[in-house]
Scaffold this motif. Structure first.
Motif, PDB file in Angstrom:
ATOM      1  N   HIS A  20       0.828  -1.205   0.000  1.00 40.87           N
ATOM      2  CA  HIS A  20       0.000   0.000   0.000  1.00 40.87           C
ATOM      3  C   HIS A  20       0.867   1.261   0.000  1.00 40.87           C
ATOM      4  O   HIS A  20       0.616   2.200  -0.766  1.00 40.87           O
ATOM      5  CB  HIS A  20      -0.913  -0.019   1.224  1.00 40.87           C
ATOM      6  CG  HIS A  20      -1.996   1.009   1.201  1.00 40.87           C
ATOM      7  ND1 HIS A  20      -3.232   0.788   0.663  1.00 40.87           N
ATOM      8  CD2 HIS A  20      -2.008   2.286   1.660  1.00 40.87           C
ATOM      9  CE1 HIS A  20      -3.982   1.878   0.781  1.00 40.87           C
ATOM     10  NE2 HIS A  20      -3.256   2.807   1.391  1.00 40.87           N
ATOM     11  N   GLY A  24       1.508   4.132  -2.872  1.00 47.62           N
ATOM     12  CA  GLY A  24       1.299   5.538  -2.554  1.00 47.62           C
ATOM     13  C   GLY A  24       2.499   6.416  -2.818  1.00 47.62           C
ATOM     14  O   GLY A  24       2.459   7.617  -2.513  1.00 47.62           O
ATOM     15  N   GLU A 219      -4.931   0.384   4.948  1.00 50.67           N
ATOM     16  CA  GLU A 219      -5.500   1.726   4.807  1.00 50.67           C
ATOM     17  C   GLU A 219      -5.493   2.468   6.141  1.00 50.67           C
ATOM     18  O   GLU A 219      -5.208   3.669   6.196  1.00 50.67           O
ATOM     19  CB  GLU A 219      -6.924   1.633   4.261  1.00 50.67           C
ATOM     20  CG  GLU A 219      -7.636   2.971   4.094  1.00 50.67           C
ATOM     21  CD  GLU A 219      -6.948   3.924   3.130  1.00 50.67           C
ATOM     22  OE1 GLU A 219      -7.120   5.151   3.299  1.00 50.67           O
ATOM     23  OE2 GLU A 219      -6.243   3.452   2.211  1.00 50.67           O
ATOM     24  N   TRP A 222      -2.009   3.613   6.837  1.00 49.52           N
ATOM     25  CA  TRP A 222      -1.740   4.761   5.969  1.00 49.52           C
ATOM     26  C   TRP A 222      -2.341   6.041   6.562  1.00 49.52           C
ATOM     27  O   TRP A 222      -1.679   7.085   6.634  1.00 49.52           O
ATOM     28  CB  TRP A 222      -2.303   4.485   4.582  1.00 49.52           C
ATOM     29  CG  TRP A 222      -2.255   5.639   3.627  1.00 49.52           C
ATOM     30  CD1 TRP A 222      -3.227   6.583   3.424  1.00 49.52           C
ATOM     31  CD2 TRP A 222      -1.187   5.983   2.744  1.00 49.52           C
ATOM     32  NE1 TRP A 222      -2.831   7.485   2.479  1.00 49.52           N
ATOM     33  CE2 TRP A 222      -1.591   7.139   2.033  1.00 49.52           C
ATOM     34  CE3 TRP A 222       0.057   5.411   2.469  1.00 49.52           C
ATOM     35  CZ2 TRP A 222      -0.779   7.748   1.076  1.00 49.52           C
ATOM     36  CZ3 TRP A 222       0.863   6.015   1.509  1.00 49.52           C
ATOM     37  CH2 TRP A 222       0.457   7.163   0.823  1.00 49.52           C
TER      38      TRP A 222
END
Length: 247
Positions: A20, A24, A219, A222
């Protein structure tokens, strides 16, 4: 471009979180006891580094190899399910060595660079059992509860140096094969006297109403890493969110 170091990236939450952050646009240092490059994207922004969070020499070597970081994600952990009465204390101590003392050791090792720069984020991954303790996970819950208290206190302590400390609390994720990463079999930890009590609980594990996905946790990590507010806790997954709202 920021750099994140994530522990426990060989599978589950850590692996998905590494993917992830890479997607990003971050530099990612994905650590694991036995490094595997093939499970992660091949990129100059993705480094795989050997790290055992229970070994201080391993921690020092990993940090020296990766250089300055902006975010530490303490994700490495092991599960242990069963009646506490039947758990050998040697395995309870191993649980704490990874889930509790490993997190503390990693955090202590990065604090000097964060404090000197007056920036940085520590994200500690715990569990929704800290929101609603479940039966047959007393030692595991204790190891994660300790990190909840540690993180809450440290957030005040390091806030004086503009260093942020966050918690991510994942719900139940069957796909992570919880408690399969120890050499103990769950069946060995359920004495006959507990069989009637344990049966319905394990049946519930097999057919949960809500589950957390690895992507839910990635998520949440993050969001925690990028959050500049005073929010401490980030429940991950619909079941964890529901428990957090009810508590």
């Amino acid at each position: 471009m920021k750099t994140v170091l994530i522990t426990g990236c060989s599978s589950g939450y850590g692996l998905e979180t590494a993917r992830h952050f890479h997607a990003g646009g971050w530099n990612v240092v994905a650590t694991m006891r036995s490094p595997r490059q093939d499970i992660l994207p091949r990129s100059e922004r993705m480094r795989v580094v050997a790290l055992d969070v229970t070994n201080e020499d391993s921690i020092a070597a990993a940090l020296a190899a990766c250089g300055p970081i902006d975010v530490l994600v303490n994700n490495a952990g092991i599960g242990l399910v069963g009646a506490f009465e039947a758990m050998p204390m040697v395995h309870v101590r191993k649980l704490f060595e990874t889930n509790t003392f490993g997190v503390m050791a990693m955090t202590q090792a990065v604090i000097p660079q964060f404090r000197a720069r007056r920036s940085g984020v520590v994200v500690n991954v715990t569990s929704s059992v800290t929101l609603a303790p479940m039966p047959l996970a007393a030692a595991y819950t204790a190891s994660k509860m300790a990190i909840e208290g540690f993180t809450g206190s440290l957030a005040h302590e390091l806030g004086a140096f503009d260093v942020r400390v966050k918690l991510v609390e994942p719900g139940y994720a069957p796909s992570t094969r919880f408690a399969h990463n120890t050499e103990l079999r769950v069946g060995d930890l359920i004495p006959e006297a507990y069989a009637g009590f344990a049966g319905p609980i394990f049946a519930g594990f097999a057919t949960p109403e809500m589950v957390t996905k690895e992507t839910d946790v990635a998520e949440a990590v993050w969001l925690a890493a990028n959050d500049v507010s005073g929010q401490l806790r980030f429940p991950a997954g619909p079941d964890a969110v529901a428990l957090a709202q009810a508590s």
